[in-house]
Design an enzyme around this catalytic site. Sequence first.
Site, PDB file in Angstrom:
ATOM      1  N   GLY A  75      45.499  34.924  23.538  1.00 13.04           N
ATOM      2  CA  GLY A  75      45.755  34.514  24.920  1.00 13.04           C
ATOM      3  C   GLY A  75      44.777  35.063  25.943  1.00 13.04           C
ATOM      4  CG  HIS A 121      41.737  42.010  31.233  1.00 11.91           C
ATOM      5  ND1 HIS A 121      40.903  41.217  30.467  1.00 11.91           N
ATOM      6  CD2 HIS A 121      42.834  41.257  31.484  1.00 11.91           C
ATOM      7  CE1 HIS A 121      41.464  40.042  30.278  1.00 11.91           C
ATOM      8  NE2 HIS A 121      42.647  40.042  30.880  1.00 11.91           N
ATOM      9  CG  HIS A 164      30.912  42.955  29.180  1.00 13.87           C
ATOM     10  ND1 HIS A 164      31.758  42.127  29.875  1.00 13.87           N
ATOM     11  CD2 HIS A 164      30.691  42.351  27.991  1.00 13.87           C
ATOM     12  CE1 HIS A 164      32.027  41.069  29.139  1.00 13.87           C
ATOM     13  NE2 HIS A 164      31.388  41.187  27.990  1.00 13.87           N
ATOM     14  CG  ASN A 173      46.724  38.536  26.878  1.00 12.98           C
ATOM     15  OD1 ASN A 173      47.764  38.570  26.246  1.00 12.98           O
ATOM     16  ND2 ASN A 173      46.691  38.278  28.170  1.00 12.98           N
ATOM     17  CG  ASP A 178      46.394  38.705  37.650  1.00 13.08           C
ATOM     18  OD1 ASP A 178      46.292  37.568  38.155  1.00 13.08           O
ATOM     19  OD2 ASP A 178      46.238  38.920  36.433  1.00 13.08           O
ATOM     20  CB  CYS A 215      30.469  42.363  34.677  1.00 10.41           C
ATOM     21  SG  CYS A 215      30.646  42.889  32.957  1.00 10.41           S
ATOM     22  CB  CYS A 237      31.338  39.199  32.730  1.00 13.67           C
ATOM     23  SG  CYS A 237      32.920  40.054  32.602  1.00 13.67           S
ATOM     24  CG  HIS A 255      35.160  42.934  31.248  1.00 14.20           C
ATOM     25  ND1 HIS A 255      33.877  43.170  31.704  1.00 14.20           N
ATOM     26  CD2 HIS A 255      35.820  44.109  31.376  1.00 14.20           C
ATOM     27  CE1 HIS A 255      33.779  44.444  32.090  1.00 14.20           C
ATOM     28  NE2 HIS A 255      34.963  45.025  31.899  1.00 14.20           N
ATOM     29  CG  HIS A 313      47.488  41.780  31.896  1.00 20.27           C
ATOM     30  ND1 HIS A 313      47.388  40.791  32.858  1.00 20.27           N
ATOM     31  CD2 HIS A 313      46.674  41.390  30.876  1.00 20.27           C
ATOM     32  CE1 HIS A 313      46.570  39.857  32.438  1.00 20.27           C
ATOM     33  NE2 HIS A 313      46.105  40.190  31.233  1.00 20.27           N
TER      34      HIS A 313
END
Length: 107
Positions: free
Chosen positions: A92, A99, A46, A86, A30, A7, A4, A97, A101
């Site tokens: 999408g 997250h 995770h 997502n 990003d 991770c 990952c 993992h 945005h």
Amino acid sequence: MDNCIFCKIAAKEIPAQTVYEDGEMVCFKDINPAAPVHLLLIPKVHFDSLAHAAPEHQQLLGKMMLKVPEIAKASGLTDGFKTLINTSKGGGQEVFHLHIHIMGTPV
């Protein structure tokens, strides 16, 4: 999780432009931004996606959501921001993992 990428970022095995970190989460820029400010906030623990969040993640998820406006403001997003999670392949998600945005344009 061995393969990952998030991770590995959380463990500092892969460099990232970190904008916030504490014992439970890390936020970084990003690498393929979709907005002038585009950050990713991840838990250090995770789990694949919001669909795989368990009752033991409730407090962490709450802390993350309350941290989002602080990080946004500190990153210059004083007139608002967009959040996006997502979830799974059909939603999408590309990195499996969880997250969040955080995106926007500074004023």
